[in-house]
Design an enzyme around this catalytic site. Structure first.
Site, mmCIF file in Angstrom:
data_model
loop_
_atom_site.group_PDB
_atom_site.id
_atom_site.type_symbol
_atom_site.label_atom_id
_atom_site.label_comp_id
_atom_site.label_asym_id
_atom_site.label_seq_id
_atom_site.Cartn_x
_atom_site.Cartn_y
_atom_site.Cartn_z
ATOM 1 N N CYS A 68 30.911 -74.284 1.586
ATOM 2 C CA CYS A 68 30.123 -75.501 1.391
ATOM 3 C C CYS A 68 29.529 -75.507 -0.015
ATOM 4 C CB CYS A 68 28.994 -75.659 2.391
ATOM 5 S SG CYS A 68 29.493 -75.647 4.113
ATOM 6 N N ARG A 92 34.826 -73.671 -3.566
ATOM 7 C CA ARG A 92 34.133 -72.937 -2.514
ATOM 8 C C ARG A 92 34.753 -73.184 -1.137
ATOM 9 N NH1 ARG A 92 29.022 -71.108 -4.182
ATOM 10 N NH2 ARG A 92 28.225 -71.136 -2.069
ATOM 11 N N TRP A 152 32.263 -77.337 4.878
ATOM 12 C CA TRP A 152 33.286 -76.516 5.518
ATOM 13 C C TRP A 152 32.907 -76.423 6.980
ATOM 14 C CZ3 TRP A 152 33.738 -71.696 7.999
ATOM 15 C CH2 TRP A 152 35.028 -71.140 8.015
ATOM 16 N N ASN A 172 23.635 -76.214 4.052
ATOM 17 C CA ASN A 172 24.621 -75.135 4.125
ATOM 18 C C ASN A 172 24.103 -74.070 5.070
ATOM 19 O OD1 ASN A 172 26.264 -76.348 2.264
ATOM 20 N ND2 ASN A 172 25.877 -74.878 0.623
ATOM 21 N N GLY A 173 25.015 -73.420 5.797
ATOM 22 C CA GLY A 173 24.605 -72.341 6.697
ATOM 23 C C GLY A 173 24.772 -72.739 8.148
ATOM 24 N N GLU A 205 46.018 -55.318 0.022
ATOM 25 C CA GLU A 205 45.607 -56.467 -0.788
ATOM 26 C C GLU A 205 46.789 -57.371 -1.095
ATOM 27 O OE1 GLU A 205 43.396 -59.115 -3.187
ATOM 28 O OE2 GLU A 205 42.943 -57.817 -1.482
ATOM 29 N N LYS A 233 46.938 -61.342 -0.150
ATOM 30 C CA LYS A 233 47.177 -62.395 -1.140
ATOM 31 C C LYS A 233 48.305 -63.318 -0.687
ATOM 32 C CE LYS A 233 44.016 -62.016 -3.797
ATOM 33 N NZ LYS A 233 43.375 -61.717 -2.523
ATOM 34 N N GLU A 235 47.169 -65.577 2.093
ATOM 35 C CA GLU A 235 46.203 -66.573 1.659
ATOM 36 C C GLU A 235 46.856 -67.762 0.970
ATOM 37 O OE1 GLU A 235 42.043 -64.259 0.699
ATOM 38 O OE2 GLU A 235 43.690 -63.986 -0.706
ATOM 39 N N HIS A 247 55.774 -45.533 13.076
ATOM 40 C CA HIS A 247 55.038 -45.518 14.346
ATOM 41 C C HIS A 247 54.860 -46.923 14.919
ATOM 42 C CE1 HIS A 247 54.216 -41.262 14.060
ATOM 43 N NE2 HIS A 247 53.726 -41.425 12.840
ATOM 44 N N LYS A 287 35.497 -69.838 -0.715
ATOM 45 C CA LYS A 287 35.297 -68.812 -1.739
ATOM 46 C C LYS A 287 34.104 -67.929 -1.427
ATOM 47 C CE LYS A 287 36.261 -66.829 -5.646
ATOM 48 N NZ LYS A 287 37.500 -66.072 -5.771
#
Length: 613
Positions: free
Chosen positions: A2, A27, A74, A100-101, A486, A490, A493, A509, A608
């Site tokens: 947000c 964001r 968001w 926000n929140g 990572e 990526k 995402e 395994h 973000k």
């Protein structure tokens, strides 16, 4: 997640608000809205979708006012829609607010208001909070400022709110807990934002609002109070960020720009701290808690997402170089499982934004039990930076692309410095090896630039070849295992391809059952002490028809000869090599995302700065 903006002063508010919302798009959001104060009336405009849709909605509408607030949402409570977009309007129509929140006890508050005859026009917790404030004001016949204070003492959760009232045509009310808020100070004007990016080019003086603080903002006055109604003195800081740092600089996407920023970003994270020629390491944050570090029974690293991967590599580094027990925890789990912590523990918190909600709450819990907090963050003045007992900024500069790239490598560089500095203090590492590692670390920016100069065309071809794959497997051993994790993240995402990262030895395994002629397997296989082992793992995949994409050290003919596709990176010590091997994986994710037509800067459903649970 947000974004919030606000303006009050002598210039038209709308241009600042709309441009500010655009600067905060990184964001993550699904709807946008603006409220403007016209004399004694409030007007709200909001729209699901991009900020551009809101801008189109407002074309030709009255905008000539000097006070307004804006928001990108968001979704948490309620699906993305016009009705759930912010700002919200109170039952009387005299108050409007952005938030926000998450208000965790909103359901109980809503039930209380429903019994009083309130109706709601959205599914959000934010509209509940707004009407709760209004109800307190009406029932207690008190000033709005007092009603806000009473309400915020009763709510649980996280919030930043900006509120306008018909009764106060020259005032914005703002408050925060657990979500960031910055106020920029101009001449007879004030600028508000979730971070400083909206106010770049307008002011260099800012105030970072702390938890449980209420701001009453007028064109020529900023009044700051706590929830006990005690007046506070705003701490004004100089903003050192430049507008050029958040522009694309000729690159097609922020993600690509930020990948190419990495030689400079890594250099900046080392600058003033590492002098390889004089064999000197300067890390004042470590020095300031030297005694705590030397006496620590263990170090616990807490982080989320990409920062967790950096922390995992940090565990390997610190245990290897400093011979102290290190644990790495997902902050979202650490905060809830009642961990055993006391004053003998040092907590390293890693966060790009410095506002990650799960990490912040985990730190508050650890600090209450006596632990020492060392913060590694990118954003100066952020909540984690202020909560920490000591720390080190990464100096990566603003990172706009949602998928972290340069912030990650800057975190790795700072963790390298931390481990080397602590090893020096403990005397746990031979001085000759320390000097060798310092020299190699100083050469990383040039080596990263070499990768960018020589390997991009190769990576583009690999991306085109595998863009239609349904799954990827990323494998690495030792220091390269966190890099494999990572790399998989990526790719997920920015391309929406399912990808998993594993330790290469664990592949047999279970994950080896997935291997067939359709599965691309990415090996991070640089020269290190377990190189022969990972070559054996590559042969196991090759024997089953899997397609091998490898990241190898230059002149490694053994690994490259087994590969279907190969990217080479410069030689480096195995401790330093992860800073190099992550670059091709970032580029691979980027170019596959581009090939698939994805919005690589703003991937779907992601944000973000994750300031909610």
């Amino acid at each position: 997640m947000c974004g919030i903006v606000g303006y009050i002063g002598h210039r038209p508010a709308y241009p600042y608000l709309i441009e500010g919302l655009k600067k905060l798009e990184y964001r993550g959001y699904d709807s946008a809205g603006i409220a403007l104060h016209f004399g004694n009336s409030l007007k709200v405009f909001k729209k699901a979708g991009k900020v551009a849709a809101l801008e189109e909605l407002m074309n030709g509408l009255e905008q000539s006012t000097n006070i307004g607030i804006g928001h990108t949402r968001w979704a948490t409570h309620g699906a993305p829609s016009d009705r759930n977009a912010h700002p919200h309007i109170s039952r009387s129509g005299k108050l409007t607010m952005v938030h926000n929140g998450i208000i965790e006890n909103y359901a109980a508050l809503k039930e209380e208001l429903l019994k009083k005859g309130y109706t709601f026009h959205s599914d959000t917790d934010s509209e509940v909070l707004l009407n709760f404030i209004e109800d307190i004001q009406l029932n207690n016949n008190c000033e709005l400022e007092e009603a806000i204070r009473i309400a915020l003492k009763r709510v649980t959760g996280a919030y930043v709110i900006l509120l306008l009232s018909e009764e106060y045509p020259q005032t914005i009310f703002a408050a925060r807990k657990g979500s960031p808020l910055v106020i920029g100070i101009g001449q007879g004007e004030h600028f508000l934002g979730s971070d400083a990016s909206p106010m770049l080019g307008y002011t260099k003086e800012v105030v970072y609002i702390n938890d449980y603080e209420l701001a009453i903002i007028k064109p020529d006055e900023l009044i700051l109070k706590n929830l006990g109604n005690e007046r506070l003195t705003p701490f004004v800081q100089k903003l050192d960020m430049e507008l050029a740092t958040i522009e694309k600089g000729g690159y097609e996407h922020f993600m690509l720009k930020e990948i190419h920023d990495q030689p400079e970003a890594i250099y900046d994270s080392l600058r003033g701290r590492l002098d390889a020629t004089q064999h000197q390491l300067t890390l004042s944050g470590v020095d300031s808690i030297k005694d705590k570090l030397l006496a620590a029974r263990r170090i616990i690293i807490v982080a989320c997402g990409t920062s967790w991967h950096a922390g995992l590599l940090g565990e390997y580094l610190i245990e290897e170089l400093c011979r102290i027990n290190v644990e790495v925890e997902y902050a979202s789990e650490f905060r809830y499982r009642n961990p055993v912590i006391d004053e003998r523990d040092v907590i390293i918190a890693i966060s790009q934004s410095g506002e990650t909600a799960d990490t912040l709450v985990a730190l508050e819990n650890a600090k209450s039990k006596g632990a020492t907090i060392f913060g590694i963050v990118n954003v100066v003045g952020s909540s984690i930076a202020r909560l920490s007992d000591a720390g080190a900024y990464t100096h990566a500069g603003p990172e706009i692309g949602v998928a972290s790239t340069k912030a990650f490598t800057a975190q790795l560089a700072v963790l390298q410095l931390f481990a080397l500095k602590l090893a020096q203090l403990k005397g746990s590492l031979d001085e000759r090896i320390t000097q060798e590692l310092m020299q190699e670390l100083s050469e990383v920016p040039q080596k990263v630039q070499h990768i960018l100069d020589t390997q991009i065309d190769i990576i583009k071809k690999i991306a085109s070849k595998y863009k239609d794959a349904r799954d990827f497997l990323f494998l690495g051993r030792g220091y390269n295992f966190p890099i494999a994790l990572e790399g998989a993240l990526k790719l997920k995402e920015v391309s929406y391809i399912h990808a998993e990262g594993y330790p290469a030895a664990e592949m047999k395994h279970g994950p080896i059952a997935l291997v067939d002629e359709q599965l691309p397997v990415v090996f991070v296989a640089t020269k290190d002490r377990v190189h022969e082992k990972i070559v054996s793992n590559m042969q196991e995949i090759k024997a089953r028809g899997g397609k091998l994409i490898t990241i190898v050290t230059e002149d490694d003919h053994t690994a490259s000869s087994l590969s279907d596709d190969c990217v080479q990176i410069p030689k480096a010590h195995e401790i330093i090599a992860p800073l190099l091997s992550t670059i091709p994986l970032q580029l691979l994710a980027y170019y596959i995302g581009i090939e698939r037509g994805a919005d690589v800067d703003k991937p779907r459903n992601l944000a973000k700065s994750v300031t909610v649970e």
